[in-house]
Design a protein around this motif. Structure first.
Motif, PDB file in Angstrom:
ATOM      1  N   ILE A  69       2.334  -2.432  10.892  1.00 38.22           N
ATOM      2  CA  ILE A  69       1.802  -1.473  11.860  1.00 38.22           C
ATOM      3  C   ILE A  69       2.618  -1.620  13.141  1.00 38.22           C
ATOM      4  O   ILE A  69       2.748  -2.724  13.672  1.00 38.22           O
ATOM      5  N   ALA A 380      -6.624   2.175  15.608  1.00 37.63           N
ATOM      6  CA  ALA A 380      -6.709   1.732  14.206  1.00 37.63           C
ATOM      7  C   ALA A 380      -7.531   0.461  14.152  1.00 37.63           C
ATOM      8  O   ALA A 380      -7.651  -0.267  15.140  1.00 37.63           O
ATOM      9  N   VAL A 382      -8.181  -3.001  11.559  1.00 34.21           N
ATOM     10  CA  VAL A 382      -7.798  -3.796  10.396  1.00 34.21           C
ATOM     11  C   VAL A 382      -8.999  -4.666  10.059  1.00 34.21           C
ATOM     12  O   VAL A 382      -9.552  -5.343  10.929  1.00 34.21           O
ATOM     13  N   ARG A 387      -5.835  -2.214   6.488  1.00 39.40           N
ATOM     14  CA  ARG A 387      -6.064  -1.069   7.376  1.00 39.40           C
ATOM     15  C   ARG A 387      -7.358  -0.376   6.971  1.00 39.40           C
ATOM     16  O   ARG A 387      -7.552  -0.075   5.789  1.00 39.40           O
TER      17      ARG A 387
END
Ligand SMILES: [Zn+2]
Length: 392
Positions: A69, A380, A382, A387
């Motif tokens: 990422i 985002a 995790v 993810r």
């Protein structure tokens, strides 16, 4: 540590022989500003993950990664922990808040003796760690006021609910507002303590607009108990008629009572109370949303990063804002002992956010507006090294 060293170190009883995997790391989050208040870190770092755990936090991690990422220009924080939500109330709740970076939550009282099996099942089914507080009233958050009839605060039934789901119930909730508890606020709280005592659990109280003054309520709280909706306006908030913090409130904090934001949508947060209290140095120990699956449509909440941003606007340092939504929250409950941190070996729960500059309106529960110039946006999440599905 690389993959092989990490797996060997974390499985010492196994014989480590070669051929573990082609990639050194499962995931590397590259180049973000890593803010991890649990270890006092605020610096550009890479974060490497192996087998669902944090394997390394270093500058410029080399080595193959199965997934990467690019977090340049973003904030990389431990996954957010929201200790006052209603994420277990509907089946999709947990998945929605995960998209906002919430990798751990506490449902504050959607559960009660009468529905504990259903709420505990929803928490168990969540993708992230979710735990629940059981409402001392067997009918839970009820429109007619769940403590108006004090017989609904049944200690035996509440204890039975805790015992049946000892792994999922991590505290007891009592709502003390006058139109919920009438004149029963203190007795409802005494019964909540009685239910929690044999299990050594904390009690979370929903304060504000109660019949009894804060002084009497705080006298019934023990170390580790949590006061949510801490900035609820009068009557019977944390400030006296002249806007000064009651000495009993500061004294309660000194002896270990926790003060939590509990943003909410209705009567829990008023800007002038927040401003007067923070000017006197009374900041939250933890930030929380009082989140429901409809919160994105509620301009006062929207998402946890928006609620956190209010305290950036008010002048709380960014690392402290993140601490209030990660490590400070994790410390309140043993179930979250290994969360709220990016320390090596911790579960790889990570929130990636962006701190945008601009003009942003922040709303209290009374349509009061304040303008800030920075806001955190969820980018985002995790979860256990993978993810999470992005926000639609
Ligand atoms: Zn709530």
């Amino acid at each position: 540590m690389n993959r092989r060293q990490f797996l060997c170190a974390s499985a010492a009883s196994f014989v480590c022989v070669g051929n573990l995997s082609a990639a050194t790391y499962d995931l590397v989050i590259k180049g973000g500003r890593v803010i991890d208040p649990s270890v006092g870190l605020d610096a550009v770092r890479d974060v490497a993950i192996v087998a669902g755990k944090i394997a390394a936090v270093e500058t410029d991690i080399r080595g193959d990664a199965a997934d990467t990422i690019d977090a340049r220009g973003k904030i990389v924080a431990p996954g957010l922990i929201d200790i006052h939500t209603h994420a277990a109330r509907v089946a999709e709740g947990a998945r929605i808040c995960l998209q906002d970076g919430v990798t751990g939550w506490v449902d504050g009282g959607s559960a009660r003796a009468d529905n504990i099996d259903q709420i505990a099942a929803a928490a168990r089914a969540a993708p992230q760690i979710g735990r629940v507080l059981v409402n001392i009233s067997r009918t839970g958050n009820a429109p007619d006021g769940e403590l108006m009839d004090i017989n609904r605060a049944n200690v035996g039934l509440a204890r039975g609910a805790i015992a049946r789901h000892r792994d999922m119930v991590i505290g007891v909730k009592a709502r003390l507002t006058h139109d919920i508890a009438g004149t029963n606020d203190l007795e409802g709280l005494r019964r909540a303590q009685e239910a929690a005592a044999p299990f050594g659990l904390p009690v979370m109280i929903h304060m504000g607009q109660s019949f009894s003054p804060m002084r009497s309520i705080l006298a019934l709280l023990k170390r580790g108990d949590i006061v949510t909706h801490m900035y609820a306006p009068a009557p019977n908030g944390i400030l006296d008629d002249d806007g000064r913090l009651f000495p009993d409130v500061a004294a309660a904090r000194r002896r270990g009572v926790i003060f939590d934001l509990g943003n909410g949508g209705n009567r829990h947060l008023k800007w002038d109370v927040v401003e007067r209290a923070t000017r006197q140095g009374f900041w939250p120990d933890t930030l929380s949303t009082d989140w429901t699956a409809n919160s994105r449509e509620n301009p006062s909440v929207i998402d946890f990063p928006n609620v956190m941003s209010k305290f950036i606007m008010l002048g709380m340092p960014l690392a402290q804002v993140i601490a209030c939504a990660t490590v400070n929250a994790a410390r309140l409950f043993p179930a979250f002992d290994d969360r709220g941190t990016l320390n090596i070996g911790a579960p790889a729960d990570v929130a990636i956010m962006e701190l945008r500059e601009g003009t942003f309106e922040f709303v209290d529960n009374y349509k009061g507006m304040r303008t800030g110039h920075q806001r955190l946006f969820p980018i985002a999440a995790v979860l256990a090294g993978k993810r999470a599905p992005p926000r639609a």
